[in-house]
Design a protein around this motif. Structure first.
Motif, PDB file in Angstrom:
ATOM      1  N   ASP A 116      15.649  -9.640   1.364  1.00  0.00           N
ATOM      2  CA  ASP A 116      15.891  -9.153   2.532  1.00  0.00           C
ATOM      3  C   ASP A 116      15.320  -7.592   2.731  1.00  0.00           C
ATOM      4  O   ASP A 116      15.846  -6.543   2.364  1.00  0.00           O
ATOM      5  CB  ASP A 116      17.540  -8.948   2.483  1.00  0.00           C
ATOM      6  N   CYS A 117      14.079  -7.756   2.906  1.00  0.00           N
ATOM      7  CA  CYS A 117      13.189  -6.572   2.868  1.00  0.00           C
ATOM      8  C   CYS A 117      12.893  -5.918   4.142  1.00  0.00           C
ATOM      9  O   CYS A 117      12.001  -6.424   4.973  1.00  0.00           O
ATOM     10  CB  CYS A 117      12.230  -6.738   2.092  1.00  0.00           C
ATOM     11  N   TRP A 118      13.425  -4.833   4.345  1.00  0.00           N
ATOM     12  CA  TRP A 118      12.896  -4.024   5.737  1.00  0.00           C
ATOM     13  C   TRP A 118      12.375  -2.777   5.319  1.00  0.00           C
ATOM     14  O   TRP A 118      12.911  -2.105   4.451  1.00  0.00           O
ATOM     15  CB  TRP A 118      14.281  -3.702   6.647  1.00  0.00           C
ATOM     16  N   VAL A 119      11.376  -2.145   6.040  1.00  0.00           N
ATOM     17  CA  VAL A 119      10.858  -0.862   5.815  1.00  0.00           C
ATOM     18  C   VAL A 119      10.802  -0.211   7.073  1.00  0.00           C
ATOM     19  O   VAL A 119      10.695  -0.976   8.270  1.00  0.00           O
ATOM     20  CB  VAL A 119       9.569  -0.862   5.040  1.00  0.00           C
ATOM     21  N   SER A 120      10.396   1.129   7.049  1.00  0.00           N
ATOM     22  CA  SER A 120       9.942   1.719   8.122  1.00  0.00           C
ATOM     23  C   SER A 120       8.623   2.495   7.821  1.00  0.00           C
ATOM     24  O   SER A 120       8.628   2.949   6.879  1.00  0.00           O
ATOM     25  CB  SER A 120      11.278   2.578   9.023  1.00  0.00           C
ATOM     26  N   GLN A 170       4.726  -6.732  -5.044  1.00  0.00           N
ATOM     27  CA  GLN A 170       5.560  -5.913  -5.741  1.00  0.00           C
ATOM     28  C   GLN A 170       5.879  -4.598  -5.027  1.00  0.00           C
ATOM     29  O   GLN A 170       7.104  -4.113  -5.026  1.00  0.00           O
ATOM     30  CB  GLN A 170       5.184  -5.745  -7.156  1.00  0.00           C
ATOM     31  N   PRO A 171       4.710  -3.733  -4.640  1.00  0.00           N
ATOM     32  CA  PRO A 171       4.904  -2.393  -4.083  1.00  0.00           C
ATOM     33  C   PRO A 171       5.828  -2.610  -2.829  1.00  0.00           C
ATOM     34  O   PRO A 171       6.663  -1.723  -2.527  1.00  0.00           O
ATOM     35  CB  PRO A 171       3.596  -1.806  -3.764  1.00  0.00           C
ATOM     36  N   LEU A 172       5.585  -3.583  -2.035  1.00  0.00           N
ATOM     37  CA  LEU A 172       6.554  -3.965  -0.940  1.00  0.00           C
ATOM     38  C   LEU A 172       8.089  -4.068  -1.404  1.00  0.00           C
ATOM     39  O   LEU A 172       8.809  -3.394  -0.517  1.00  0.00           O
ATOM     40  CB  LEU A 172       6.110  -4.989  -0.029  1.00  0.00           C
ATOM     41  N   SER A 173       8.043  -4.915  -2.459  1.00  0.00           N
ATOM     42  CA  SER A 173       9.814  -5.356  -2.801  1.00  0.00           C
ATOM     43  C   SER A 173      10.287  -3.872  -3.147  1.00  0.00           C
ATOM     44  O   SER A 173      11.300  -3.554  -2.931  1.00  0.00           O
ATOM     45  CB  SER A 173       9.518  -6.229  -3.824  1.00  0.00           C
ATOM     46  N   ASP A 184      11.490   4.369   4.108  1.00  0.00           N
ATOM     47  CA  ASP A 184      10.573   4.714   4.995  1.00  0.00           C
ATOM     48  C   ASP A 184       9.017   4.962   4.259  1.00  0.00           C
ATOM     49  O   ASP A 184       9.045   5.642   3.140  1.00  0.00           O
ATOM     50  CB  ASP A 184      10.618   5.867   5.561  1.00  0.00           C
ATOM     51  N   ILE A 185       8.033   4.279   4.600  1.00  0.00           N
ATOM     52  CA  ILE A 185       6.840   4.354   3.864  1.00  0.00           C
ATOM     53  C   ILE A 185       5.602   5.139   4.900  1.00  0.00           C
ATOM     54  O   ILE A 185       4.455   4.495   4.450  1.00  0.00           O
ATOM     55  CB  ILE A 185       6.324   2.966   3.171  1.00  0.00           C
ATOM     56  N   SER A 186       5.998   5.852   5.460  1.00  0.00           N
ATOM     57  CA  SER A 186       5.214   6.240   6.642  1.00  0.00           C
ATOM     58  C   SER A 186       3.924   7.023   6.023  1.00  0.00           C
ATOM     59  O   SER A 186       2.743   7.175   6.328  1.00  0.00           O
ATOM     60  CB  SER A 186       5.829   7.149   7.555  1.00  0.00           C
ATOM     61  N   HIS A 187       4.163   7.630   4.515  1.00  0.00           N
ATOM     62  CA  HIS A 187       3.219   8.321   3.907  1.00  0.00           C
ATOM     63  C   HIS A 187       1.968   7.334   3.167  1.00  0.00           C
ATOM     64  O   HIS A 187       1.022   7.944   2.769  1.00  0.00           O
ATOM     65  CB  HIS A 187       3.870   9.048   2.765  1.00  0.00           C
ATOM     66  N   GLY A 216       0.763   1.360  -6.482  1.00  0.00           N
ATOM     67  CA  GLY A 216       0.014   0.361  -6.954  1.00  0.00           C
ATOM     68  C   GLY A 216      -0.563  -0.483  -5.710  1.00  0.00           C
ATOM     69  O   GLY A 216      -0.025  -0.531  -4.584  1.00  0.00           O
ATOM     70  N   ARG A 217      -1.651  -1.045  -5.845  1.00  0.00           N
ATOM     71  CA  ARG A 217      -2.340  -1.760  -4.841  1.00  0.00           C
ATOM     72  C   ARG A 217      -1.450  -2.800  -4.281  1.00  0.00           C
ATOM     73  O   ARG A 217      -0.836  -3.645  -5.034  1.00  0.00           O
ATOM     74  CB  ARG A 217      -3.642  -2.412  -5.437  1.00  0.00           C
ATOM     75  N   PHE A 218      -1.609  -2.980  -3.120  1.00  0.00           N
ATOM     76  CA  PHE A 218      -0.530  -3.703  -2.123  1.00  0.00           C
ATOM     77  C   PHE A 218      -1.177  -4.747  -1.637  1.00  0.00           C
ATOM     78  O   PHE A 218      -2.499  -4.577  -1.293  1.00  0.00           O
ATOM     79  CB  PHE A 218       0.577  -3.143  -1.485  1.00  0.00           C
ATOM     80  N   LEU A 219      -0.594  -5.888  -0.999  1.00  0.00           N
ATOM     81  CA  LEU A 219      -1.088  -6.948  -0.226  1.00  0.00           C
ATOM     82  C   LEU A 219      -2.000  -6.548   1.006  1.00  0.00           C
ATOM     83  O   LEU A 219      -1.792  -5.747   1.841  1.00  0.00           O
ATOM     84  CB  LEU A 219       0.133  -7.681   0.246  1.00  0.00           C
ATOM     85  N   HIS A 220      -3.118  -7.300   0.930  1.00  0.00           N
ATOM     86  CA  HIS A 220      -4.183  -7.039   1.955  1.00  0.00           C
ATOM     87  C   HIS A 220      -5.050  -5.793   1.772  1.00  0.00           C
ATOM     88  O   HIS A 220      -5.828  -5.379   2.445  1.00  0.00           O
ATOM     89  CB  HIS A 220      -3.785  -7.247   3.355  1.00  0.00           C
ATOM     90  N   ILE A 221      -4.665  -5.315   0.679  1.00  0.00           N
ATOM     91  CA  ILE A 221      -5.861  -4.222   0.213  1.00  0.00           C
ATOM     92  C   ILE A 221      -6.881  -4.692  -0.763  1.00  0.00           C
ATOM     93  O   ILE A 221      -6.471  -5.428  -1.584  1.00  0.00           O
ATOM     94  CB  ILE A 221      -5.116  -2.925  -0.549  1.00  0.00           C
ATOM     95  N   ALA A 222      -8.125  -4.408  -0.639  1.00  0.00           N
ATOM     96  CA  ALA A 222      -9.448  -5.003  -1.375  1.00  0.00           C
ATOM     97  C   ALA A 222      -9.206  -4.588  -2.691  1.00  0.00           C
ATOM     98  O   ALA A 222      -8.896  -3.264  -2.756  1.00  0.00           O
ATOM     99  CB  ALA A 222     -10.624  -4.860  -0.279  1.00  0.00           C
ATOM    100  N   PRO A 223      -9.608  -5.077  -3.640  1.00  0.00           N
ATOM    101  CA  PRO A 223      -9.593  -4.582  -4.929  1.00  0.00           C
ATOM    102  C   PRO A 223     -10.920  -3.592  -5.023  1.00  0.00           C
ATOM    103  O   PRO A 223     -11.906  -3.532  -4.131  1.00  0.00           O
ATOM    104  CB  PRO A 223     -10.122  -5.814  -5.753  1.00  0.00           C
TER     105      PRO A 223
END
Length: 229
Positions: free
Chosen positions: A27-31, A52-55, A61-64, A91-98
């Motif tokens: 149940d993950c919401w972010v702004s 994992q960074p998203l979780s 709020d992750i505007s930064h 940490g590198r998160f989803l859809h970020i290229a290595p």
């Protein structure tokens, strides 16, 4: 998809507290950048270290993470390669290229999650206000934190959690008019401030006054109509 009020058709605003209630991987919401997003499905469909960074950011709020002017991921100069790379301190998160080219990097995902507006559920309130709603008929009183952008009709929808017959009441507030305190009927299609209920939180903070020193009171007067809102 941005939720809209059933009666007003306006985008739904959320307080930071409401976003924080959704603080688990399932149940993950972010702004970020003024929007509120439900990333639950993204996490579920993309298991692995990159989510994992998203979780860990659930409910925050992750505007930064992003550049306000264009919505792109913040970058920095990699000290090893001296190349501009996405800055991911969590940490590198989803859809970020290595950092290094790898054959396993799959670019078929299409739109990166932070640009996918289908996950947006609403807007983050820029400023909230605490009010007390007092039912004059029953003497019951409830404290609500509401977005300053909401009109009274939307605030009334929030109050349905406490009284299903919210539409059966006239909403009034005591205002100073011509030097006298007068109970004034609130315009349902205007915000609190547009109705003369000023948010003084900033002034209180500047003067080191507790923000609960004064909380505006909305009085509900029964209209003898059991309409279900």
């Amino acid at each position: 998809m941005v939720e809209k009020g059933a009666l007003t058709g306006r985008p739904r605003h959320y307080t930071p507290y409401e976003v924080a209630l959704h603080s688990a991987p399932d149940d993950c919401w972010v702004s970020f950048l003024g929007g509120v997003y439900n990333l639950t499905g993204i996490i579920k469909n993309n298991e692995g270290p990159l989510v994992q960074p998203l979780s860990r950011a659930a409910g925050q709020d992750i505007s930064h993470w992003f550049i306000p002017e264009n919505g792109k991921v913040v970058t920095h100069i990699d000290p090893i390669t001296n190349l501009e790379r996405p800055h991911c301190p969590e940490g590198r998160f989803l859809h970020i290229a290595p950092n290094e080219p790898v054959a396993s990097w799959d670019t078929s995902f299409g739109t990166p999650w932070w640009k996918d507006k289908s996950t947006q559920v609403g807007l983050l309130s820029k400023r909230t206000q605490v009010i007390r709603v007092k039912n004059v008929l029953t003497s019951q009183e409830h404290k609500l934190e509401v977005p300053s952008e909401e009109i009274i009709r939307e605030i009334r929808d929030r109050y349905l959690d406490y009284n299903w017959h919210a539409s059966s009441y006239t909403w009034k507030v005591m205002l100073v008019k011509d030097g006298e305190l007068v109970f004034t009927v609130l315009d349902l299609d205007k915000t609190l401030e547009e109705n003369g209920v000023i948010n003084e939180n900033d002034d209180f903070e500047a003067c080191s006054i507790p923000d609960d020193y004064y909380i505006p009171v909305i009085h509900l007067y029964y209209k003898d109509d059991l309409t279900v809102a």
